[in-house]
Design an enzyme around this catalytic site. Structure first.
Site, PDB file in Angstrom:
ATOM      1  CG  ASN A 222      -2.058  -1.023   1.076  1.00 52.26           C
ATOM      2  OD1 ASN A 222      -2.132  -1.747   0.090  1.00 52.26           O
ATOM      3  ND2 ASN A 222      -2.909  -1.107   2.071  1.00 52.26           N
TER       4      ASN A 222
ATOM      5  NE  ARG B 298      -5.914  -9.682   0.056  1.00 56.82           N
ATOM      6  CZ  ARG B 298      -6.157  -8.374  -0.081  1.00 56.82           C
ATOM      7  NH1 ARG B 298      -6.680  -7.696   0.938  1.00 56.82           N
ATOM      8  NH2 ARG B 298      -5.903  -7.760  -1.217  1.00 56.82           N
TER       9      ARG B 298
END
Length: 360
Positions: free
Chosen positions: A93, A225
């Protein structure tokens, strides 16, 4: 190392920011690198730089998802510092690379050896975090799981490579770094490029693109994920190719990598649709995110493509693979970006420029 050309692929945006005058209103951390050049020597920038120093972790990096531009009470800062220490240093990020670029601009406008020392520690952190094979994990020190994979996801590794390239070449914001640091950064970039070339997925003898993450030992595509499978990425691969195009290196290996990826983007483009939110009164929040037929729309690419079939795939939190976006749960449909048109600019603008540079 051959130095890298500073191609201003985003020059119109940068020039617009510089020409529009002083920053207006409160500056957010997300826009901290979008301010006019004179702002970085101003009181507000120096005040934010003090916070950035306070949040630098012992490793030399920073954690993610903390707005360092926001004013906070002493109690709030203490809580966030504890959270940062628990979360650990990362390149996810935009973390660490954003802090370093911001501090470098503040140092350039308002020299202070504390900024310089923080930058040195941050660059050292990035160099130490690199695997011998040239890749970077999402977190370092390592925390296990998919975070240890070589991480192209959300352009994490490419942001690191661009920053180290600027250090290596003595770009204006990093011109104060010494020869030893520049050499170490140059060597890290060379290893990073080698990793990119080694991880490009080959299908039936043809180079394609990259997975969002690759195994740190085998270099094979790897899952993250539950809804991020082993696949070919139509999103992360864009900035990987763009970075390769920025190099002043037209060796056969680089050219083959770029042209192979370009050919893949051209044959997997999805045409005749817009990807957007639509009103859906019967669903939570009253909206859904879908493909809308539109013959005038520009091309789109799915986030994930099955490696064998080369067709888009979609997964919900149950990790079941579907062929249609509508088949996964509503929460994932609206809470994740499943399509992107980013490759259109790569093909229409960056590719012709790169080919012109290569052929003269």
């Amino acid at each position: 190392m051959r130095c890298f050309r500073q191609i201003l692929l985003s020059a119109p945006v940068l020039l617009a920011v510089i020409m529009c005058g002083p920053a207006r209103g409160a500056v957010s951390w997300k826009t901290i690198l979008d301010q006019p050049s004179g702002w970085y020597g101003a009181e507000e920038a120096v005040r934010i730089a003090e916070r950035v120093l306070a949040f630098q972790l012992p490793s030399g990096g920073w954690t993610k998802n903390i707005d360092l531009a926001a004013d906070r009470s002493a109690e709030e800062r203490a809580q966030l510092l504890r959270r940062a220490a628990e979360a650990g240093s990362t390149i996810d990020n935009g973390a660490t690379t954003r802090e370093l670029r911001f501090l470098a601009r503040v140092y350039r406008a308002h020299p202070d050896e504390r900024w310089a020392e923080a930058i040195r520690r941050g660059v050292d952190y990035l160099l130490q975090a690199q695997y011998p094979n040239g890749g970077w994990p999402q977190f370092y020190p390592l925390i296990g799981g998919y975070h240890d994979h070589i991480t192209y996801n959300d352009d994490a590794m490419i942001r690191v490579l661009r920053l180290l390239r600027d250090v290596a070449c003595g770009a204006p914001d990093f011109a104060f770094r010494g020869a030893e640091m520049r050499q170490r950064a140059a060597e890290a970039v060379e290893r990073g490029v080698a990793c990119i070339l080694a991880t490009q997925v080959v299908v039936d003898g043809e180079k394609t693109v990259w997975c969002a993450q690759h195994d740190a030992e085998t270099l094979a595509p790897a899952p993250a994920r539950k809804y991020e499978p082993i696949s070919l990425s139509g999103v992360e691969s864009v900035e990987i190719v763009r970075f390769l195009m920025e190099l002043d290196d037209f060796s056969p290996a680089i050219v083959e990598a770029v042209e192979g990826a370009v050919a893949w983007f051209e044959r997997t483009a999805i045409r005749g649709f817009r990807y957007e939110f639509v009103d859906a009164p019967g669903l939570p929040g009253g909206r859904d995110r879908v493909l809308v037929p539109d013959p005038e729309a520009g091309p789109l690419w799915a986030r994930f493509y099955d490696i064998e079939t080369q067709r888009p795939i979609f997964l919900g939190r149950d990790s079941v693979v579907h062929e249609r976006l509508s088949e996964i749960e509503h929460e994932r449909r609206v809470g994740y970006r499943w399509y992107s048109g980013a490759a259109a600019g790569l093909l229409a603008r960056d590719l012709p420029r790169w080919r012109w540079r290569r052929t003269g």
